[in-house]
Design a protein around this motif. Structure first.
Motif, PDB file in Angstrom:
ATOM      1  N   VAL A  27       4.804-105.675   9.778  1.00  0.00           N
ATOM      2  CA  VAL A  27       5.950-105.124   8.979  1.00  0.00           C
ATOM      3  C   VAL A  27       5.300-104.964   7.207  1.00  0.00           C
ATOM      4  CG1 VAL A  27       8.079-105.746   8.049  1.00  0.00           C
ATOM      5  CG2 VAL A  27       7.496-106.174  10.238  1.00  0.00           C
ATOM      6  N   GLU A  28       4.757-105.986   6.981  1.00  0.00           N
ATOM      7  CA  GLU A  28       3.897-106.038   5.531  1.00  0.00           C
ATOM      8  C   GLU A  28       3.181-105.169   5.496  1.00  0.00           C
ATOM      9  OE1 GLU A  28       4.494-111.027   4.213  1.00  0.00           O
ATOM     10  OE2 GLU A  28       2.820-110.331   5.950  1.00  0.00           O
ATOM     11  N   ALA A  29       2.105-105.018   6.324  1.00  0.00           N
ATOM     12  CA  ALA A  29       1.173-103.829   6.230  1.00  0.00           C
ATOM     13  C   ALA A  29       1.878-102.337   6.125  1.00  0.00           C
ATOM     14  CB  ALA A  29       0.328-103.853   7.573  1.00  0.00           C
ATOM     15  N   ALA A  30       2.632-102.310   6.939  1.00  0.00           N
ATOM     16  CA  ALA A  30       3.635-100.718   6.521  1.00  0.00           C
ATOM     17  C   ALA A  30       3.930-100.660   4.899  1.00  0.00           C
ATOM     18  CB  ALA A  30       4.629-100.657   7.493  1.00  0.00           C
ATOM     19  N   GLY A  31       4.113-101.682   4.242  1.00  0.00           N
ATOM     20  CA  GLY A  31       4.435-101.524   2.984  1.00  0.00           C
ATOM     21  C   GLY A  31       3.009-101.490   1.979  1.00  0.00           C
ATOM     22  N   LEU A  32       2.121-101.391   2.467  1.00  0.00           N
ATOM     23  CA  LEU A  32       0.946-101.000   1.690  1.00  0.00           C
ATOM     24  C   LEU A  32       0.496 -99.532   1.235  1.00  0.00           C
ATOM     25  CD1 LEU A  32      -1.696-103.452   3.517  1.00  0.00           C
ATOM     26  CD2 LEU A  32      -0.538-103.750   1.359  1.00  0.00           C
ATOM     27  N   PRO A  33       0.482 -98.557   2.090  1.00  0.00           N
ATOM     28  CA  PRO A  33      -0.006 -97.314   1.894  1.00  0.00           C
ATOM     29  C   PRO A  33       0.482 -96.567   0.733  1.00  0.00           C
ATOM     30  CG  PRO A  33       0.041 -97.472   4.458  1.00  0.00           C
ATOM     31  CD  PRO A  33       0.789 -98.745   3.573  1.00  0.00           C
ATOM     32  N   ALA A  47      -1.374 -89.661  12.653  1.00  0.00           N
ATOM     33  CA  ALA A  47      -1.843 -90.064  11.410  1.00  0.00           C
ATOM     34  C   ALA A  47      -3.308 -89.610  11.378  1.00  0.00           C
ATOM     35  CB  ALA A  47      -1.746 -91.450  10.828  1.00  0.00           C
ATOM     36  N   ASP A  48      -3.966 -89.071  10.203  1.00  0.00           N
ATOM     37  CA  ASP A  48      -5.459 -88.851  10.025  1.00  0.00           C
ATOM     38  C   ASP A  48      -6.142 -90.084  10.250  1.00  0.00           C
ATOM     39  OD1 ASP A  48      -5.381 -85.751   9.401  1.00  0.00           O
ATOM     40  OD2 ASP A  48      -4.043 -86.511   8.092  1.00  0.00           O
ATOM     41  N   ALA A  49      -6.985 -90.108  11.108  1.00  0.00           N
ATOM     42  CA  ALA A  49      -7.716 -91.376  11.198  1.00  0.00           C
ATOM     43  C   ALA A  49      -8.394 -91.881   9.679  1.00  0.00           C
ATOM     44  CB  ALA A  49      -9.129 -91.214  12.138  1.00  0.00           C
ATOM     45  N   ALA A  50      -8.978 -90.774   9.145  1.00  0.00           N
ATOM     46  CA  ALA A  50      -9.496 -91.022   7.735  1.00  0.00           C
ATOM     47  C   ALA A  50      -8.510 -91.976   6.800  1.00  0.00           C
ATOM     48  CB  ALA A  50     -10.066 -89.869   6.883  1.00  0.00           C
ATOM     49  N   LEU A  51      -7.232 -91.809   6.929  1.00  0.00           N
ATOM     50  CA  LEU A  51      -5.996 -92.447   6.282  1.00  0.00           C
ATOM     51  C   LEU A  51      -5.501 -93.773   6.851  1.00  0.00           C
ATOM     52  CD1 LEU A  51      -4.225 -89.217   4.962  1.00  0.00           C
ATOM     53  CD2 LEU A  51      -6.447 -90.390   4.076  1.00  0.00           C
ATOM     54  N   CYS A  52      -6.222 -94.193   7.904  1.00  0.00           N
ATOM     55  CA  CYS A  52      -5.780 -95.468   8.401  1.00  0.00           C
ATOM     56  C   CYS A  52      -6.772 -96.426   7.963  1.00  0.00           C
ATOM     57  CB  CYS A  52      -5.963 -95.427   9.935  1.00  0.00           C
ATOM     58  SG  CYS A  52      -4.766 -94.162  10.749  1.00  0.00           S
ATOM     59  N   LEU A  53      -6.114 -97.763   7.576  1.00  0.00           N
ATOM     60  CA  LEU A  53      -6.998 -98.765   7.075  1.00  0.00           C
ATOM     61  C   LEU A  53      -6.660 -99.976   8.060  1.00  0.00           C
ATOM     62  CD1 LEU A  53      -7.167 -98.609   3.359  1.00  0.00           C
ATOM     63  CD2 LEU A  53      -8.999 -98.146   4.802  1.00  0.00           C
ATOM     64  N   PRO A  54      -7.588-101.018   8.287  1.00  0.00           N
ATOM     65  CA  PRO A  54      -7.080-102.108   9.263  1.00  0.00           C
ATOM     66  C   PRO A  54      -6.079-103.060   8.622  1.00  0.00           C
ATOM     67  CG  PRO A  54      -9.313-102.405   8.334  1.00  0.00           C
ATOM     68  CD  PRO A  54      -8.724-100.859   8.014  1.00  0.00           C
ATOM     69  N   VAL A 101      -6.796 -84.072   3.007  1.00  0.00           N
ATOM     70  CA  VAL A 101      -6.928 -85.309   3.550  1.00  0.00           C
ATOM     71  C   VAL A 101      -8.274 -85.874   2.852  1.00  0.00           C
ATOM     72  CG1 VAL A 101      -7.976 -86.280   5.795  1.00  0.00           C
ATOM     73  CG2 VAL A 101      -5.981 -84.762   5.666  1.00  0.00           C
ATOM     74  N   ALA A 102      -9.232 -85.164   2.266  1.00  0.00           N
ATOM     75  CA  ALA A 102     -10.408 -85.653   2.161  1.00  0.00           C
ATOM     76  C   ALA A 102     -10.147 -86.400   0.719  1.00  0.00           C
ATOM     77  CB  ALA A 102     -11.359 -84.488   1.743  1.00  0.00           C
ATOM     78  N   GLN A 103      -9.295 -85.871  -0.227  1.00  0.00           N
ATOM     79  CA  GLN A 103      -9.083 -86.546  -1.330  1.00  0.00           C
ATOM     80  C   GLN A 103      -8.277 -87.691  -1.387  1.00  0.00           C
ATOM     81  OE1 GLN A 103      -6.958 -83.401  -3.003  1.00  0.00           O
ATOM     82  NE2 GLN A 103      -8.582 -82.272  -4.173  1.00  0.00           N
ATOM     83  N   LYS A 104      -7.518 -87.805  -0.226  1.00  0.00           N
ATOM     84  CA  LYS A 104      -6.623 -89.170   0.116  1.00  0.00           C
ATOM     85  C   LYS A 104      -7.673 -90.223   0.751  1.00  0.00           C
ATOM     86  CE  LYS A 104      -2.992 -86.562   1.359  1.00  0.00           C
ATOM     87  NZ  LYS A 104      -1.610 -86.300   1.982  1.00  0.00           N
ATOM     88  N   ALA A 105      -8.557 -89.694   1.640  1.00  0.00           N
ATOM     89  CA  ALA A 105      -9.759 -90.522   2.087  1.00  0.00           C
ATOM     90  C   ALA A 105     -10.564 -91.281   1.184  1.00  0.00           C
ATOM     91  CB  ALA A 105     -10.641 -89.765   3.172  1.00  0.00           C
ATOM     92  N   ALA A 106     -11.025 -90.521   0.169  1.00  0.00           N
ATOM     93  CA  ALA A 106     -11.690 -90.870  -0.958  1.00  0.00           C
ATOM     94  C   ALA A 106     -10.830 -92.176  -1.601  1.00  0.00           C
ATOM     95  CB  ALA A 106     -11.830 -89.932  -2.157  1.00  0.00           C
TER      96      ALA A 106
END
Length: 335
Positions: A122-128, A107-114, A277-282
């Protein structure tokens, strides 16, 4: 950190078709490139674009893996060159361009959130996929503001359940459509002020009745052509229609466009996967600033309807295409 194996299990599509083309194979574990991380996947979300990809109607962008899967959560196990804001062992969720239906995913690091504290992986995987989609379409493109009226179609879906919760938390009056009394009750439980069973009533007529003829300010639509004219009728002055899918067609004929001019309406839409990636990172930064505090506080959360082991991806797709689910469908790797 545990050692990274040389191979992993992943889902593959044996050609284009129905759920019967889904299989499992062993493949080399991928390596992260510059600006990327390798994640040991705990769970991956199942989404309608995955089913479209399986049917041959939504191929991954050039250069991306053919393995499906647009969202994951798990543990960072390797860092690519230049990644400094994530650490090995950190629990994250990530928006992926593909590759999520596997034991390991780049995954692109800029598209990872804690991972928000109150949520499981399992719940967090349902977020992005859902939260990125709703945030950019409802709040950025749709410009939904406090005190406005908001209508979402398919309110019991992953997108719908996310949109209801966020719109309500940001101060909108929320209307949702769904296809049964059970699904309408589910929408109400998430905060919808009014849930309309589209099998029993014309939603456009109901919206007009419930708003005293004024209409709603923003509509999030996944149906497409079949709903276009009724969506236009349902919008208030300066209303915004945001289209994100075409479940019932993308060609509309003999539609009266007069309301667009008379009420100064905006019709827009977007797709998420092809963006840079930059657009999704924004979008990710907007979520980190505005939505992650709500997740940390437990005031909004993804609703998980069912989980399946990776080997049962076929059953997960069958459930998705049945539209019988309330919320998210997840695949588990056992990691």
């Amino acid at each position: 950190m545990p050692s990274i194996p040389a191979t992993m299990r992943q889902v593959r599509f044996n050609g284009a078709g129905g759920p019967e083309v889904i299989g499992i194979e062993t493949a080399p574990v991928p390596r992260p490139g510059p600006g990327q991380v390798l994640i040991e996947v705990v769970a991956a979300g199942v989404n309608r674009p995955d089913c479209q990809q399986r049917a041959g109607k939504y191929p991954p962008p050039p250069g991306a893996t053919e393995v499906p899967g647009l969202e994951i959560a798990g543990r960072v196990v390797a860092l690519g060159e230049g990644v400094t804001d994530l650490a090995e062992g950190q629990e994250v969720c990530a928006l992926t361009i593909s590759g999520g239906y596997a034991e390991y995913c780049v995954a692109d690091a800029a598209l990872c959130l804690p991972k928000p504290g109150p949520l499981s992986l399992v719940e967090a995987a349902g977020l992005p996929e859902n939260y990125w989609t709703v945030w950019t379409n409802v709040f950025e493109r749709g410009r939904l503001r406090q005190g406005e009226r908001f209508l979402v179609h398919g309110g019991s879906s992953g997108i719908g359940s996310t949109a209801i919760q966020l719109a309500k938390r940001f101060g909108a009056t929320v209307y949702a459509t769904a296809g049964s009394a059970e699904k309408c009750a589910f929408c109400a439980s998430l905060g919808a002020d009014h849930a309309i069973n589209y099998r029993d009533a014309d939603f456009a007529a109901e919206v007009k009745r419930l708003t005293d003829g004024q209409g709603v300010d923003v509509i999030l639509d996944m149906v497409g052509a079949a709903y276009l004219e009724r969506n236009l009728k349902s919008l208030a002055l300066e209303g915004r229609l945001v289209i994100i899918a075409f479940l019932q067609g993308f060609m509309a004929e003999s539609v009266n466009l007069t309301p667009v001019m008379i009420r100064r309406l905006t019709v827009t839409g977007s797709t998420l996967r092809p963006r840079t990636v930059a657009q999704k990172a924004a979008i990710a930064e907007g979520l980190r600033r505005e939505v992650w505090p709500l997740l940390e506080a437990g005031t909004v959360k993804p609703v998980i309807h069912a989980t399946f082991p990776l080997e049962q991806a076929r059953e997960a797709h069958e459930l998705m295409e049945s539209s019988a689910h309330l919320g998210k469908i997840m695949l588990l790797t056992g990691q």
